[in-house]
Design a protein around this motif. Structure first.
Motif, PDB file in Angstrom:
ATOM      1  N   UNK A 118       1.075  -1.324  -0.073  1.00  0.00           N
ATOM      2  CA  UNK A 118       0.046   0.011  -0.009  1.00  0.00           C
ATOM      3  C   UNK A 118       0.634   1.302   0.073  1.00  0.00           C
ATOM      4  N   UNK A 119       1.940   1.330   0.759  1.00  0.00           N
ATOM      5  CA  UNK A 119       3.008   2.388   0.944  1.00  0.00           C
ATOM      6  C   UNK A 119       3.423   2.622  -0.423  1.00  0.00           C
ATOM      7  N   UNK A 120       3.932   1.586  -1.059  1.00  0.00           N
ATOM      8  CA  UNK A 120       4.839   1.449  -2.385  1.00  0.00           C
ATOM      9  C   UNK A 120       3.601   2.082  -3.270  1.00  0.00           C
ATOM     10  N   UNK A 163       1.131   4.229  -2.655  1.00  0.00           N
ATOM     11  CA  UNK A 163       0.886   5.778  -2.483  1.00  0.00           C
ATOM     12  C   UNK A 163       2.085   6.281  -3.098  1.00  0.00           C
ATOM     13  N   UNK A 164       3.294   5.708  -2.643  1.00  0.00           N
ATOM     14  CA  UNK A 164       4.497   6.301  -3.390  1.00  0.00           C
ATOM     15  C   UNK A 164       4.522   6.541  -4.924  1.00  0.00           C
ATOM     16  N   UNK A 223       1.855   6.687  -6.872  1.00  0.00           N
ATOM     17  CA  UNK A 223       0.811   7.204  -7.180  1.00  0.00           C
ATOM     18  C   UNK A 223       1.239   8.798  -6.967  1.00  0.00           C
ATOM     19  N   UNK A 224       1.787   9.007  -5.793  1.00  0.00           N
ATOM     20  CA  UNK A 224       2.081  10.666  -5.673  1.00  0.00           C
ATOM     21  C   UNK A 224       3.100  10.938  -6.428  1.00  0.00           C
ATOM     22  N   UNK A 225       4.391  10.305  -6.394  1.00  0.00           N
ATOM     23  CA  UNK A 225       5.558  10.757  -6.982  1.00  0.00           C
ATOM     24  C   UNK A 225       5.308  10.524  -8.760  1.00  0.00           C
ATOM     25  N   UNK A 280       2.411  10.969 -10.155  1.00  0.00           N
ATOM     26  CA  UNK A 280       1.675  12.164 -10.282  1.00  0.00           C
ATOM     27  C   UNK A 280       2.546  13.415 -10.604  1.00  0.00           C
ATOM     28  N   UNK A 281       3.238  13.560  -9.502  1.00  0.00           N
ATOM     29  CA  UNK A 281       4.262  14.766  -9.680  1.00  0.00           C
ATOM     30  C   UNK A 281       5.060  14.756 -11.013  1.00  0.00           C
ATOM     31  N   UNK A 327       3.943  22.379 -11.903  1.00  0.00           N
ATOM     32  CA  UNK A 327       4.302  20.789 -11.962  1.00  0.00           C
ATOM     33  C   UNK A 327       5.427  20.603 -12.194  1.00  0.00           C
ATOM     34  N   UNK A 335       7.538  21.378  -9.161  1.00  0.00           N
ATOM     35  CA  UNK A 335       7.451  20.431  -8.479  1.00  0.00           C
ATOM     36  C   UNK A 335       8.320  19.082  -8.705  1.00  0.00           C
ATOM     37  N   UNK A 376      12.057  19.784  -8.007  1.00  0.00           N
ATOM     38  CA  UNK A 376      12.255  19.601  -6.480  1.00  0.00           C
ATOM     39  C   UNK A 376      12.139  18.273  -6.061  1.00  0.00           C
ATOM     40  N   UNK A 377      11.363  17.471  -6.367  1.00  0.00           N
ATOM     41  CA  UNK A 377      11.221  16.077  -6.125  1.00  0.00           C
ATOM     42  C   UNK A 377      12.485  15.243  -6.400  1.00  0.00           C
ATOM     43  N   UNK A 423      14.838  13.515  -4.032  1.00  0.00           N
ATOM     44  CA  UNK A 423      15.095  11.942  -4.394  1.00  0.00           C
ATOM     45  C   UNK A 423      16.816  11.794  -4.405  1.00  0.00           C
TER      46      UNK A 423
END
Ligand SMILES: Nc1ncnc2c1ncn2[C@@H]1O[C@H](COP(=O)(O)OP(=O)(O)OP(=O)(O)O)[C@@H](O)[C@H]1O
Ligand SMILES: Nc1ncnc2c1ncn2[C@@H]1O[C@H](COP(=O)(O)OP(=O)(O)OP(=O)(O)O)[C@@H](O)[C@H]1O
Ligand SMILES: [Mg+2]
Ligand SMILES: [Mg+2]
Ligand SMILES: O=P([O-])([O-])[O-]
Lengths: 250, 246, 284, 292, 250
Positions: free
Chosen positions: C26-28, C30-31, C33-35, C37-38, C253, C256, C259-260, C264
């Motif tokens: 689940x955490x992966x 989310x990772x 999904x969010x990463x 997405x950006x 975006x 963002x 920045x990510x 990373x």
């Protein structure tokens, strides 16, 4: 009958080849002693038998270890039940940061026993067997970390036997003990050997002759000689063994 | 530090910020020895900082209250229209000011009452004090209050995105930031455009202000004069900040 | 323990393993999904020009070079100030302090600092650094605010790690006649490095991604800051302005994504180094 | 020797200064907030301020009760989701996952905490809110949506710190427990987790701090309606959102009232921390003071 | 001449009275052995001499310990220099999580020595003296944590002697060692005793007789008997001592 059979065992930690071509058998309901100079691989061998080395990332092994006709490294072998069956007293005493009572009761609780009276009785018996009861009976609730070195070592013995294993691996169980405590632990081993299979690492040749039926001599990761203890100590076949047991080594 | 060095601090409204940045960018090209820092924060921060003397020019996207005006000189850059926006899928297209008032005060709650499909209206408003809200309340709501359960968004873009995602939403945004991913509603038959805002037929509008403590002097005066002059006006027009006709 | 009787340990193990793996997955998810997405939304606008050019037209066009520099400035200032303060305080609490009430007070203070909303930091920074201390709108003011924000994370994580270092290490060192400070910086701190680094990373990632706290103090200027007294506009603040005022969502975006990627690279790099260090020290 | 002792003395005092630095900062910040916020509370009345149900600055109404409820609900709900997930995940990473998964997972999770709140806000607004609206009806702006975003935002803090705390538990304990035939779950539950508890509680407290202090992301998805929410799908406004929403425009008493909000927030933080510390104290295991 | 004088020493951990009215002298440049059953307070006694117990919050003492005519517990006594002077080998090997080389060089570095060649030479000599050199010379950069139990113990001995203490406290330094390594450590002790004052805790009576000139017998926190080792073992004055050394105890 053989309880444990070790076939072509090689153990590596990273690049270091620690155990080399070990082939040996551990007979049932006897005491087998492992002797050999410091750093020769005795602890590693014990820790391979209850798969404790699995915790070390760089550990790698070849060959098989068969316990009661089953390969303990086969993927479907249940490691927890292996370790319940094969108890271990570690070389460095490693009590939990819990009370003395909780330390000894831990194994039982983990295996589903929660009857208070029974736990108390087992804890008392085990501590008595490990010759520690007298010193701690008034402070069972104290932290095990505040015990002396030898007391911690006996606590770890009590903790292991409270758990009723069938095979017991003891890595220098008497190293921090005075002669009297040592005698008591040896008595314990004598009593246990009727029903249990015991492997004991010791640097004390007298102890090996006193407690064990068989002895294996390790050197540089190899088993140089294995024999009935009496034979090995009285008429060793290999020169190195003789040199080692007579203290003329190196 | 005001006036003493060739640095001008412009602080305040986030709606005015992009325009002010554009202005300073162009101004600096012809005046390389002048440094202009444009800093956001909000109209309140602009009014406060210029009054306290920490900034040289305060900016505001709403007209000042009487007690805020004390000691400040106002320069009106121009007018910004307030566009009532709905989802592009929504059939509604023309509303009167009274209808808007009823919608936002909660008297009209379903789109079918005003020419849309049978769905309840999701109100999106702005935060208390925002220049946009200020103008909308003054011009549309009169004495009525916006329904307290209306969703509050804190920026033009957030309102736009909320309306863009929800077919039943209605909100209001700055004309300068309008784009065609949401639909602008005609108010009383007038659709918002540069002309209708300039001639005042589109009534929903608010001023963009520069504020100076006392009288503008030195570099600050030079900059403001330039902004109010022809070059500045051209940039303001590009940014859809509209000079009122009268 | 009663649970043992209802659920046998082996089943419990299976259930828990399932839960562990599920939560890991689940955490992966989310990772990703969010990463994802950006990066998916942002990477298309990222190119060399975007990285190296000044913004044009408030950021509708051009690049984000001054913002990258501003971010480096404020984050570095925050790191240089918060790291020694946080670690120093943790060392003091774990190794020196024995007055229990003072210790609890300091700990409590750090916990409060950790919970103060960034917007309050922002206002405080405006009043204290910009106006009161006369640092003006500058990367220095912004960096100082971020330092205070990052401080409690570094402090608390270091404190926990230091107190988990076995006392046998300390005894070994004292036994050789090492002074307290020698013991601390030669044995205790090196053994605690992995945890301390986690604290620094978490503190710094918080600082590098913060917009609200610097909104009122760093100056939002579009030009590249040269000295620490120059105003600047760190990436998150630029991103905030681009996004909320509807200037350019695409470039927001893109900012963002940059920045990510910076974060990373830093976290992966640091983790690799720490991992290697730890393996060398413990022989794992 | 004399010089040596002097160095030690200086170092100790220096470290002491660093230690009281946060206290000094706290005091300055508190002082600042009190000075700015006190006039509003004085003028409006403390009880009216805290228990007032109506927030309408333009009419001189400054009741923050709905926001108090909002802040507490959002924080607790997000912790309710984040804590179990993070702890399970931390255990997964420290004790279960294969080595290369660990190596990849830790830095990437830490990167999550380097994503600006605005991005989370937009992600929530554009991706999550429509999903919520279609699934649960209403506007999609809700306590639940905000809590979900916060959950994701506090995950990295709780996971990284707890994972380090778990890894710091000496291997000897692990070996002793496994050696008795305990399953790895039993070992985790009975030995490793209790030994790592102080670190885990710190992780949760830091996560809580992040959740209660987060502003920009919550503003975009919570709806910011200043009413007491009546379900987890109602929109709400938190104390921090309240400050962030209006501080840019507020002047006069309105400005003071926003700082008053900060004072209330402070009190809540202090209460929550006291509870957390009490629990930490209560469940702290006594590791003894042995040396061998 | 006496190096250390202990006067009316009482040690408590919290409520527990661990050492009771200890009065004894440790003569210069000799080896003194401490014997006694596990848990009787030997380690506590050693740790009181180099003030290691200061680290334990519940520790409290009465009485004095005089080293070279100075009270080591007096407030102005410099603890770090005390511990440099009085080296200690702990009962449980406690290497630092650093490389083998760094472990041994640690004490020297701490005391300001950073000449590389000299450090290397000292490390080599100490490891040779502790009979570990041969096993680790190729892997001085490896972590000390990956050594075997006995290797760690010898590393800790090397670490202590590399630091050139004047008094050495050894808490069962050979407990994890095979007979050959043990012999080598005993040789080391013999060599050191000309210039150093050594106190060694041992459970091995033969070892006590082999290495020490004086022996003290501890029981339940008291010194029951102190004497020349030969005398104490051949004709003990106290009944308990006799019982203990002949193994008829308890
Ligand atoms: N930190 C402590 N808190 C309370 N009691 C302690 C502590 N450390 C040791 N003790 C107790 O003090 C007594 C003496 O301990 P000590 O370690 O000196 O024994 P020892 O003679 O070295 O024994 P061994 O030969 O087993 O190492 C023991 O009964 C022990 O349980
Ligand atoms: N984790 C590890 N990584 C690398 N090498 C290791 C590791 N553990 C042990 N070794 C090496 O393996 C060899 C055998 O170690 P082991 O602990 O089995 O020795 P031992 O026979 O038990 O010795 P002792 O009597 O000193 O306990 C040693 O040379 C040791 O340095
Ligand atoms: Mg071993
Ligand atoms: Mg001892
Ligand atoms: O920032 P504002 O323009 O909305 O005051």
């Amino acid at each position: 009958m053989n309880r444990i059979e070790v076939k072509d065992l090689n153990v590596y930690f990273g690049d270091a080849h620690i155990l080399k071509n070990i082939n040996t058998e551990i007979p049932k309901n006897t005491v087998t002693a492992l002797i050999g100079p410091s750093g020769c691989g005795k602890s590693t061998f014990l820790r391979t038998i209850n798969r404790m080395n699995d915790l070390i990332p760089s550990f790698r092994k070849e060959g098989d270890i068969i316990l009661d006709e089953e390969d303990i490294y086969s993927p479907k072998y249940d490691v927890a039940s292996l370790r319940k069956k094969v108890g271990m007293v570690f070389q460095k005493p490693n009590p939990f940061p819990k009370s003395i009572f909780e330390n000894v009761a831990y194994g039982l609780k983990v295996h589903g026993i929660d009857d208070k009276d029974f736990l108390h009785q087992q804890v008392e018996e085990s501590l008595k067997a490990a010759a520690l009861w007298g010193e701690v009976e008034d402070k069972l609730d104290n932290s095990a970390m505040s015990l002396s070195g030898g007391q911690q070592q006996r606590l770890c013995i009590a903790r292991t036997i409270a758990n009723n294993p069938e095979v017991i691996l003891m890595d220098e169980p008497c190293s921090a003990l005075d002669p009297i405590s040592t005698t008591k632990i040896e008595d314990l081993i004598h009593k246990l050997k009727n029903d249990y299979t015991i492997i004991i690492v010791t640097h004390n040749m007298q102890q090996a002759t006193r407690v064990s039926k068989y002895t294996s001599f390790f050197l540089n990761g190899e088993i140089i000689e294995s024999n009935l203890t009496d034979k090995l100590f009285i008429e060793p076949k290999v020169k190195k063994t003789e040199e080692y047991i007579t203290g003329r080594f190196g | 530090n005001s006036g003493s060095s060739a640095t001008i601090n412009v602080v305040g409204s986030t709606s005015v910020q992009p325009v002010a940045e554009k202005l300073s960018e162009t101004y600096k090209a012809s005046h390389p020895d002048v440094k202009i820092n444009v800093q956001g924060g909000g109209s309140g921060v602009g009014i406060k900082s210029v009054a306290e003397g920490t900034s040289d020019i305060g900016t505001s996207s709403k007209s000042l209250k009487a007690d805020e005006k004390k000691g400040l000189t106002e320069y009106t850059l121009g007018q910004d229209g307030i566009v009532v926006a709905i989802n592009t899928k929504n059939a509604a297209s023309d509303l009167t000011k009274d209808q808007l008032k009823d919608i936002f005060s909660g008297k009209i709650t379903n789109w079918k009452e005003i020419g849309g499909s049978d769905a309840s209206i999701n109100l999106i408003t702005r935060e208390e004090g925002s220049g946009t809200l200020d103008a909308f309340e003054k011009l549309v709501m009169g004495d009525d209050k916006i329904k307290s359960s209306a969703i509050v968004q804190s920026s033009t873009e957030a309102v736009k995105q909320s309306v863009k995602q929800d077919p039943n939403a209605i909100g209001f945004v700055s004309f300068a930031a309008m784009s065609d991913d949401v639909k602008a509603i005609k108010v009383g038959g007038v659709s918002p455009s540069e002309e209708t805002i300039a001639d005042g037929t589109y009534e929903l509008q608010r001023p963009f202000l520069f504020l100076v403590k006392g009288e503008a002097k030195g570099e600050v005066k030079a900059f403001i004069d330039w902004v109010m002059g022809t070059e500045g006006s051209k940039i303001l027009a590009d940014e859809k900040i509209i000079k009122a006709k009268k | 323990m009663n649970i043992n009787k209802i659920i046998p340990p082996k089943i419990a193990q299976k259930i828990m393993n399932g839960l562990f793996i599920a939560s890991g997955l689940l955490t992966i998810l989310i990772l990703i999904l969010v990463l994802g997405y950006v990066l998916v939304k942002g990477l298309p606008v990222v190119n060399l020009e975007f990285l190296l050019a000044d913004p044009i037209d408030s950021g509708r066009a051009g690049g984000i070079f001054p913002m990258i520099i501003s971010s480096i400035y404020v984050t570095a200032i925050a790191g240089i100030i918060a790291t020694p303060l946080g670690i120093g305080a943790a060392i003091y609490i774990v190794e020196y302090a024995n007055a229990n009430r003072a210790v609890r007070l300091i700990r409590f203070g750090a916990e409060i600092l950790a919970s103060i909303p960034s917007i309050v930091y922002g206002l405080f920074g405006l009043a204290f650094f910009v106006v009161f201390l006369q640092f003006n709108w500058s990367v220095l003011s912004g960096g100082l605010i971020l330092a205070i924000m990052a401080l409690p994370t570094i402090f608390q994580v270091s404190e926990v790690t230091l107190s988990s270092i076995p006392s046998s290490y300390r005894e070994g060192s004292y036994g050789l006649g090492a002074s307290k400070w020698q013991t601390i910086y030669r044995v205790v701190v090196p053994a605690a490095i992995p945890g301390i680094v986690t604290g620094i990373i978490l503190g710094m990632t918080r600082a590098i991604s913060e917009a609200a706290a610097v909104m009122f103090s760093v100056g939002s200027a579009l030009q590249t800051p040269i000295s620490i007294f120059d105003p600047g506009r760190p990436l998150p603040l630029h991103l905030y302005t681009l996004a909320t005022e509807g200037i350019s969502l695409d470039n927001a975006y893109g900012t963002a994504a940059v920045l990510v990627i910076i974060v990373l690279v830093i976290t992966i790099g640091t983790n690799l180094i720490v991992d290697r260090y730890q393996r060398k020290m413990t022989g794992g | 020797m004399q010089k040596n002792n002097f160095t030690e003395f200086l170092i100790e005092k220096g470290l002491f200064l660093t230690a009281i630095f946060s206290i000094i900062m706290i005091l300055i910040i508190i002082l600042f907030i009190l000075i700015e916020g006190f006039p509003a509370i004085q003028e409006y009345g403390f009880l009216n301020f805290i228990f007032g149900m109506n927030w309408a600055p333009s009419e001189g109404e400054f009741g923050v009760f709905p926001m108090i409820i909002g802040s507490i609900c959002v924080t607790l709900l997000s912790l309710l989701m984040a804590v179990p997930l993070s702890l399970l995940c931390a255990i997964f990473m420290a004790e279960v996952a294969p080595n290369n998964v660990k190596k990849f997972l830790k830095p990437t999770i830490e990167t999550l905490s380097g994503i600006p709140s605005v991005v989370y806000g937009f992600f929530g607004l554009i991706v999550l809110v429509p999903i919520m609206r279609e699934t649960f009806g209403g506007t999609g702006f809700s306590m639940f949506t905000a809590s979900l975003i916060l959950t994701v935002m506090v995950l990295p803090t709780i996971i990284s710190i707890s994972q380090d705390a778990l890894k710091a538990v000496p291997n000897e304990y692990r070996e002793a427990s496994l050696g008795l035939g305990a399953t790895s779950w039993q070992t985790i539950k009975n030995i490793i987790f209790p030994a790592a508890l102080p670190g885990i509680i710190t992780a949760i407290i830091l996560g809580m701090g992040r959740a209660i202090g987060e502003t920009l992301a919550v503003i975009m998805v919570a709806g910011n309606v200043a009413l007491v929410p009546n379900s987890i799908f109602s929109p709400l406004r938190t104390l921090t959102s309240n400050i962030a929403l209006e501080i840019g425009y507020a002047t006069g008493i309105h400005h003071n009232a926003l700082f008053g909000t900060a004072i209330v927030l402070f009190l809540i933080i202090i209460i929550l921390l006291l509870v957390a510390n009490y629990m930490q104290h209560k469940y702290k295991i006594d590791a003894g003071s042995g040396y061998l």
